[in-house]
Scaffold this motif. Structure first.
Motif, short mmCIF file in Angstrom:
data_model
loop_
_atom_site.label_atom_id
_atom_site.label_comp_id
_atom_site.label_asym_id
_atom_site.label_seq_id
_atom_site.Cartn_x
_atom_site.Cartn_y
_atom_site.Cartn_z
N UNK A 190 -18.48 -36.35 -17.74
CA UNK A 190 -19.60 -37.28 -17.82
C UNK A 190 -20.06 -37.83 -16.49
N UNK A 191 -19.60 -37.23 -15.37
CA UNK A 191 -20.02 -37.72 -14.06
C UNK A 191 -19.93 -36.62 -13.03
N UNK A 192 -20.98 -36.44 -12.22
CA UNK A 192 -20.89 -35.49 -11.12
C UNK A 192 -20.05 -36.03 -9.96
N UNK A 193 -19.69 -37.33 -10.03
CA UNK A 193 -18.88 -37.96 -8.99
C UNK A 193 -17.41 -38.03 -9.38
N UNK A 194 -16.97 -37.14 -10.25
CA UNK A 194 -15.58 -37.13 -10.69
C UNK A 194 -14.64 -37.01 -9.48
N UNK A 195 -14.91 -36.09 -8.58
CA UNK A 195 -14.06 -35.91 -7.41
C UNK A 195 -14.09 -37.11 -6.49
N UNK A 196 -15.27 -37.67 -6.29
CA UNK A 196 -15.41 -38.85 -5.45
C UNK A 196 -14.61 -40.02 -6.03
N UNK A 197 -14.66 -40.18 -7.34
CA UNK A 197 -13.91 -41.24 -8.01
C UNK A 197 -12.41 -41.02 -7.87
N UNK A 198 -11.97 -39.77 -8.02
CA UNK A 198 -10.55 -39.47 -7.87
C UNK A 198 -10.08 -39.75 -6.45
N UNK A 199 -10.91 -39.49 -5.46
CA UNK A 199 -10.54 -39.81 -4.09
C UNK A 199 -10.32 -41.30 -3.93
N UNK A 200 -11.24 -42.09 -4.48
CA UNK A 200 -11.08 -43.54 -4.40
C UNK A 200 -9.77 -43.99 -5.06
N UNK A 201 -9.48 -43.44 -6.24
CA UNK A 201 -8.27 -43.85 -6.95
C UNK A 201 -7.01 -43.45 -6.18
N UNK A 202 -7.00 -42.24 -5.61
CA UNK A 202 -5.85 -41.82 -4.81
C UNK A 202 -5.63 -42.75 -3.63
N UNK A 203 -6.72 -43.19 -3.01
CA UNK A 203 -6.60 -44.10 -1.88
C UNK A 203 -6.19 -45.49 -2.33
N UNK A 204 -6.77 -45.95 -3.42
CA UNK A 204 -6.43 -47.28 -3.93
C UNK A 204 -4.96 -47.35 -4.34
N UNK A 205 -4.44 -46.27 -4.93
CA UNK A 205 -3.04 -46.24 -5.32
C UNK A 205 -2.10 -46.13 -4.13
N UNK A 206 -2.66 -45.94 -2.94
CA UNK A 206 -1.86 -45.90 -1.72
C UNK A 206 -2.28 -46.99 -0.73
N UNK A 207 -2.95 -48.04 -1.23
CA UNK A 207 -3.46 -49.07 -0.31
C UNK A 207 -2.33 -49.78 0.42
N UNK A 208 -1.11 -49.68 -0.12
CA UNK A 208 0.06 -50.24 0.56
C UNK A 208 0.31 -49.57 1.90
N UNK A 209 -0.26 -48.41 2.13
CA UNK A 209 0.03 -47.64 3.33
C UNK A 209 -0.92 -47.95 4.48
N UNK A 210 -1.91 -48.80 4.27
CA UNK A 210 -2.80 -49.09 5.39
C UNK A 210 -3.92 -50.03 5.01
N UNK A 211 -4.06 -51.11 5.75
CA UNK A 211 -5.11 -52.08 5.49
C UNK A 211 -5.87 -52.48 6.75
N UNK A 212 -5.61 -51.80 7.86
CA UNK A 212 -6.33 -52.09 9.10
C UNK A 212 -7.63 -51.33 9.19
#
Length: 641
Positions: free
Chosen positions: A28-50
């Protein structure tokens, strides 16, 4: 970890294996990959906030159309800033009619991140400062798609100076900024060479220009490019790269110091620094996620083909132990079990510290990364107490002394007590990320639950590691004194951190380690060792000079600083050094550290322990530790690499 460290960047890479229309129809979205990238990064936000950055390559774009994009931010909450900005741009394009989500070809043409190949980076600034110039991904541009390169990574190299010198010897004019810049130029140079070799061969065959470009794209061997580039690298790294033609690569250092995981199905290939985010974002089981082999580079060609190349001779495995103790998210089942085991392995030391006085001891933890180890310790304490109660009941039964009163006493009282004693103001911690401000406001980061501990109790607080002792000294111990316990016991699930790290954690200044400070104080107190500091300095200076000429650093002479003392003696001195003024409190402070043996027993598959033992996995590590001592002795604040 109560002390703030900058450390361990995070990476994510996604290659969609179907056209955008497939994801629109199925999800239901052509941005499926873009959304998955955001989620992968959000689930690793502990690794960098600078800082954070993303890059995208669109496959098969017509000549004249842009095909490679990048967005970065070093503002507060950079990940949110990037994706909110890009999604706002997308929504505006939808409103303006330039993008129609039901027609994915319009998304690909108009939206910069409507592509098939996406890469993201979360940054902690171990070097290079906090500016946009140091924010990944780095970009190397060219009118040839196969010479465009976007690069990001989780790494530190110990020999950046030598790499820059090799670039200079080639005739380049490198910018001596960060190891990222050096890596970018090394890979870029090899990429240019590979491109030129193919171009000359194909031109000699008389092929037309458009066919030459297509053949170069098909025949470009990124495995060979990376192998040429990485020759002589010393350090720990996971490096990700995108090429303008749609090729991509991910590589991991030969010792496996930095982590990297991936999975592939018929829809997507995805890489991340941690396993659990891949499992969560793509709804996977642990066996479906694979670990990238150390010393290997994985290449995803622009047709989706996946290949693996060994680019360096294997070295002994030395995966970073701190990944398991602290850095990685604890929802990975193996990490969760290991952290519980780390807590449980502290059992005997804690029981001795409370002198078996279960009833007048309260156990807590210093939020939040020590929580799982705390659960492990509590489980071990309760099991130990159950064994004691069982033995006492059996003994009383045999002697005829067992009655209801004794049963009540044994079963209903004198068990390990737990309380939530320390809490942390997360927003304030974020606000004072800069170290100078943080030190000024440190006493306000933590607070206590007043009344949770009775006067006369022993208070045990579990921390995952103690590096500098700054927060203990300036904040935690000061506020714990307000509870008026009889004794405060700080328990570290990690051993004493004695040596600098140069593979990803910003721990290069030896004089700031509380364990090193304690050893030096002991040397000074015991006059017989008065010449040891000078002796080690002379040895380190000779070693650094020899290593510079021979390229073979060999001995960690800083070990001599610790050799005269037992770990218990150093722990006792640490307790003295971090103890704040009594302020009317006359209790005792004890510091307990995990033993190296118990660390290895709890974390069996990750053997990288150089910050505890001084045994480095690469030659550059020995050069760094000796240089760090020279910097300490000469009173310079410079980093050792």
């Amino acid at each position: 970890m109560s002390d703030k460290l900058t450390h361990e960047c995070g990476v994510a890479l996604i290659r969609l294996l179907k056209p955008l229309s497939y994801y629109q129809e199925k999800y239901g979205s052509p941005l499926w990959g873009f959304t998955k990238l955001f989620l992968l990064m959000e689930k690793q936000h502990n690794r960098g906030q600078d800082g954070a950055g993303v890059a995208c390559v669109k496959l098969g774009m017509p000549v004249g159309e842009p095909f490679m994009f990048r967005e970065r931010s070093v503002e507060p909450n950079p990940l949110d800033k990037i994706f909110k900005t890009l999604l706002a741009q997308y929504d505006e394009q939808v409103r303006a009619g330039t993008v129609h989500p039901e027609f994915p070809e319009t998304v690909k043409r108009a939206f910069p991140f409507g592509g098939e190949l996406l890469m993201g980076h979360l940054r902690y600034s171990t070097s290079g400062g906090y500016s946009m110039l140091s924010c990944h991904p780095y970009f190397r541009r060219s009118p040839w798609p196969t010479r465009n390169l976007a690069l990001c990574g989780n790494f530190n190299l110990t020999n950046t100076t030598e790499l820059n010198a090799s670039l200079t010897a080639m005739g380049q004019h490198p910018i001596f900024a960060t190891d990222t810049q050096a890596i970018l130029e090394k890979i870029g140079f090899s990429l240019d060479e590979e491109h030129q070799e193919l171009y000359r061969q194909l031109r000699a065959q008389g092929l037309p220009g458009d066919e030459i470009s297509q053949r170069i794209s098909r025949e470009l061997d990124l495995g060979r490019v990376f192998t040429r580039s990485a020759e002589g690298w010393d350090g720990g790294y996971t490096v990700c790269g995108l090429i303008g033609n749609g090729d991509a690569f991910v590589a991991r250092d030969p010792s496996g110091i930095r982590p990297c995981f991936f999975f592939k199905n018929d829809e997507v290939v995805a890489f991340a620094s941690e396993r659990a985010p891949l499992m969560t974002v793509f709804d996977l089981e642990a066996p479906q996620v694979s670990e990238l082999k150390p010393g290997h580079v994985m290449v995803v060609k622009n047709d989706g083909a996946l290949s693996e190349t060994r680019f360096a001779a294997p070295l002994p495995r030395a995966e970073c132990t701190f990944e398991r103790i602290y850095f990685s998210r604890g929802n990975d089942i193996d990490i969760y079990r290991e952290r519980k085991a780390l807590g449980a392995r502290l059992l005997d030391q804690v029981v001795a510290a409370i002198d078996h006085d279960w009833e007048r001891s309260v156990v807590s933890y210093i939020p939040n990364t020590a929580e799982v180890a705390y659960y492990g310790l509590m489980s071990a304490l309760r099991e130990r107490r159950r064994t004691e109660v069982k033995d006492e009941i059996l003994a009383a039964s045999r002697s005829g002394a067992l009655d209801e009163a004794l049963l009540d006493k044994l079963i209903l009282s004198n068990w390990p007590r737990t309380e939530k004693v320390v809490s942390k103001d997360i927003k304030l911690r974020t606000f004072i990320g800069q170290e100078n401000l943080r030190n000024q406001l440190a006493t306000h980061v933590y607070d206590i639950t007043y009344g949770a501990v009775a006067p006369g109790d022993t208070l045990v607080c579990v921390d995952d590691s103690i590096v500098r002792g700054t927060t203990l000294r300036k904040s935690i111990l000061r506020i714990l004194q307000r509870l008026h316990p009889r004794k405060i016991v700080i328990v570290s699930t990690a051993p004493q951190i004695r040596y600098p790290d140069c593979y990803g954690i910003d721990m290069s200044q030896l004089g700031k380690f509380i364990a090193f400070e304690a050893a030096v104080e002991l040397i000074k107190e015991r006059g017989g060792f008065g010449g040891l500091l000078q002796e080690v300095y002379d040895l380190c200076r000779a070693e650094v000079a020899r290593a510079a000429g021979a390229g073979q650093p060999g001995t960690n002479h800083v070990k001599k600083i610790y050799a005269p003392f037992t770990p218990e003696e150093i722990s006792a001195k640490i307790a003295q050094l971090v103890s704040p003024p009594a302020n009317g409190w006359d209790g005792q402070i004890e510091i307990i550290f995990q033993t190296v043996e118990n660390l290895h027993a709890a974390v069996q598959q990750h053997t990288g322990d150089w910050y505890f033992t001084g045994d480095y996995p690469t030659a550059g590590g020995y050069r760094v530790v000796n240089q760090a001592y020279l910097n300490f002795y000469e009173k310079t604040e410079a980093r050792a690499y």
